[in-house]
Design a protein around this motif. Sequence first.
Motif, PDB file in Angstrom:
ATOM      1  N   LEU A  11       0.829  -1.198   0.000  1.00 28.72           N
ATOM      2  CA  LEU A  11       0.000   0.000   0.000  1.00 28.72           C
ATOM      3  C   LEU A  11       0.867   1.254   0.000  1.00 28.72           C
ATOM      4  O   LEU A  11       0.584   2.231  -0.718  1.00 28.72           O
ATOM      5  N   LEU A  12       1.935   1.247   0.806  1.00 28.09           N
ATOM      6  CA  LEU A  12       2.846   2.383   0.831  1.00 28.09           C
ATOM      7  C   LEU A  12       3.539   2.569  -0.516  1.00 28.09           C
ATOM      8  O   LEU A  12       3.721   3.698  -0.990  1.00 28.09           O
ATOM      9  N   ASP A  13       3.904   1.459  -1.150  1.00 26.23           N
ATOM     10  CA  ASP A  13       4.532   1.526  -2.463  1.00 26.23           C
ATOM     11  C   ASP A  13       3.588   2.143  -3.487  1.00 26.23           C
ATOM     12  O   ASP A  13       3.997   2.951  -4.334  1.00 26.23           O
ATOM     13  N   MET A  14       2.300   1.782  -3.434  1.00 21.16           N
ATOM     14  CA  MET A  14       1.319   2.349  -4.352  1.00 21.16           C
ATOM     15  C   MET A  14       1.149   3.844  -4.111  1.00 21.16           C
ATOM     16  O   MET A  14       1.033   4.632  -5.056  1.00 21.16           O
ATOM     17  N   ARG A  15       1.135   4.264  -2.849  1.00 15.48           N
ATOM     18  CA  ARG A  15       0.995   5.687  -2.549  1.00 15.48           C
ATOM     19  C   ARG A  15       2.186   6.482  -3.068  1.00 15.48           C
ATOM     20  O   ARG A  15       2.035   7.585  -3.606  1.00 15.48           O
ATOM     21  N   ILE A  16       3.393   5.935  -2.891  1.00 17.86           N
ATOM     22  CA  ILE A  16       4.587   6.616  -3.411  1.00 17.86           C
ATOM     23  C   ILE A  16       4.529   6.691  -4.929  1.00 17.86           C
ATOM     24  O   ILE A  16       4.868   7.722  -5.537  1.00 17.86           O
ATOM     25  N   GLY A  17       4.092   5.605  -5.581  1.00 17.62           N
ATOM     26  CA  GLY A  17       3.990   5.611  -7.029  1.00 17.62           C
ATOM     27  C   GLY A  17       2.991   6.621  -7.554  1.00 17.62           C
ATOM     28  O   GLY A  17       3.192   7.232  -8.605  1.00 17.62           O
ATOM     29  N   LEU A  18       1.873   6.805  -6.830  1.00 19.99           N
ATOM     30  CA  LEU A  18       0.893   7.806  -7.243  1.00 19.99           C
ATOM     31  C   LEU A  18       1.429   9.218  -7.058  1.00 19.99           C
ATOM     32  O   LEU A  18       1.167  10.109  -7.879  1.00 19.99           O
ATOM     33  N   ALA A  19       2.175   9.432  -5.974  1.00 17.98           N
ATOM     34  CA  ALA A  19       2.718  10.766  -5.722  1.00 17.98           C
ATOM     35  C   ALA A  19       3.882  11.093  -6.651  1.00 17.98           C
ATOM     36  O   ALA A  19       4.010  12.229  -7.125  1.00 17.98           O
ATOM     37  N   MET A  20       4.735  10.095  -6.949  1.00 12.51           N
ATOM     38  CA  MET A  20       5.904  10.294  -7.809  1.00 12.51           C
ATOM     39  C   MET A  20       5.948   9.165  -8.828  1.00 12.51           C
ATOM     40  O   MET A  20       6.484   8.087  -8.529  1.00 12.51           O
ATOM     41  N   PRO A  21       5.354   9.346  -9.994  1.00 10.79           N
ATOM     42  CA  PRO A  21       5.349   8.281 -11.006  1.00 10.79           C
ATOM     43  C   PRO A  21       6.768   7.861 -11.365  1.00 10.79           C
ATOM     44  O   PRO A  21       7.651   8.690 -11.552  1.00 10.79           O
TER      45      PRO A  21
END
Length: 664
Positions: free
Chosen positions: A27-37
């Motif tokens: 979940l944290l990885d997905m949030r980072i990916g959404l914030a910084m593609p």
Amino acid sequence: MEEAPLEKKKTPSISACWTGMQDELELLDMRIGLAMPGFGLKTITVIAYLFAWTVAALALHWERSYGWAGFELFLLLCVVFVYSSPSVKQSLRPIQKALLPYTRDPPRWAKATFATLVLGAHLAVISVLRTNTWQSWVPVLGLAMLAGGCVLGSTHRSAISVGTVSTGFALQFWFGVLVTRTDAGSWALSYVSCLMTTLLKYAGLGAAFVFGDDLLAFFAFSVLPIILYFSAIISLLAYLGALQVVFKYGGAALANFLAVSEVEGIVTVANVFLSMTEAPLLLTPLLPGLSRSQLFVVMTGGFASVAGSTLGAYISFGADPSQLLSASIMSAPAALAVAKMLVPETGSAKDAADEAAADAARAEAAQLARRQRVHARLAAKRQGRPTGSPPRDSYTFSGLRYTVPNAAAAAVADTAIAPPMAQSRDRKQAADEQGEAPTASEQGEASGVREVSRGGEGVTGGIELPPSTDANAVDALSAGALTGVGICASVLAVLVVFVSVVALLNDLFRWWFAMIGVEGVTFELFLGYVFTPLAYMMGVDASECLTVGKLIGVKIVQNEFVGYFQLGELIAAGGLSERAQTIATYALCGFGNLGSMGIMVGCLSGMVPRIRTAVTRDVFRALLAGNIACFSTACVASAILADAGSEAPSQYECPCFKSECPAP
């Protein structure tokens, strides 16, 4: 009344805890990916570890680590530029809208005034950097002659984009000024060259272990292992995704600067690191939909650059690594500028294969029409009619009746005029009705390549480069080494054949001219005289033009390996001045030789057989364009080189340039 026993809380198992932690991390990885593609938890963890390591290294070993810290800062600035570019452009929209009425269609006098000011500014910079003698302006005149020749040889002179061409040459010029005449740029380039030389030393350790120290005196055992080593390193970088990031964002940034398609920017940047057969592999699904101009850029970029896996071999011959690096980067925008002059984008809706078919049809129609006019004049003379009278459908020559192919010419002309893309759309519509898959060309059109003729918004780009297919880092190293085996075999075979053939031609020339009383004329001497004017226009001293002309001729007729090998012998023997060595190093840095034409045709035709005709039509023109880009880089370097005796910018004192290179 008895109290009910308390329920024991169930202790979660280790597997359940591990599963929950994995879910939270995902979940944290997905949030980072959404914030910084493009980023994820692994990337952030590596960056944090690298930051902590850098701080500790700077605190404990400042002199040994400040160069690496500067390189990390540069990468950080690149990342900030990538992610801030769209927002910066958005904030500048009001200014763009305010200036739009003045910049949309400026008058001709305004364009001429602006171009004069820009050209004058660049000439003023050159006059400041060099002494104001007429010899210092010879390479400027040479660059102007190369650009003028490209304009004269253009397929559509009226379609040349002055902005794209001038921006490409400006990027080439200012990068050269940065790395050769400023302390910061020269220091950074020499530091990167030191890193490359360090890697080169480790390749020698592997070769010595396999072959022994006694065999390292021979070319095959000392130089070819370097190609294997560098090929494996590049394969590892591709597996880690580092090259894809550089290609994608660097190519998109270059496309925005030069107002070209993202495909052209990516393949131009990729050619700085990869060979001319490896760079197009990144865009194989998009090749069928490229226009003639875009396909020409792909070929020109391959001829104007060298692969990262071969730079080590040139360094081992004696070439300066900093000059090789700067030549590889400076030739990238120059290749785009030269390609856009020789084959500019015309805005046609046809791809390269369709354009080649249409041009062939037009040529056939013109040939039939010419044949018709000739036979009409002959028949008019024989039958006593005026030569300007209307032609007949058939004529009689010596008892034989000949029919002029009017209908055939008309049919061919109709085929040439009818847009082939309309036929492809009809095929696509029929395939959709029957449920068939679209053709490769239609897939290229659907991918949006034909829609992107200018730079897009931002520099993130919309093209996703394919990841490495290797299973792990060991597999990537093994695959790179095996790829290097093929490169080594090709280099070895080509060198054996071409060196032998040139020796044969030298003896044939010597014998041929000796029979008429002229002694000492060889094939290499003939090439030297042919390219002597070019060497002089690049700024070489008149007494050394013949020697540099020989090197250029050997590079074009044989390959750059032989050219750098002979250059290394001249450097070791003191046969060239430092200025001539530098100009020759820049001029030879490219794959533009006659043998590479066959490699380019085989590579692109093997990937997409449909574009074979389009490739063979422009491959020789692309060879000329690639060499012109290399020669323009040599002209720019010659124009901004420091004069003899003047103070040179500071450089990083690399211990690897000495005989012994300590381990880092």
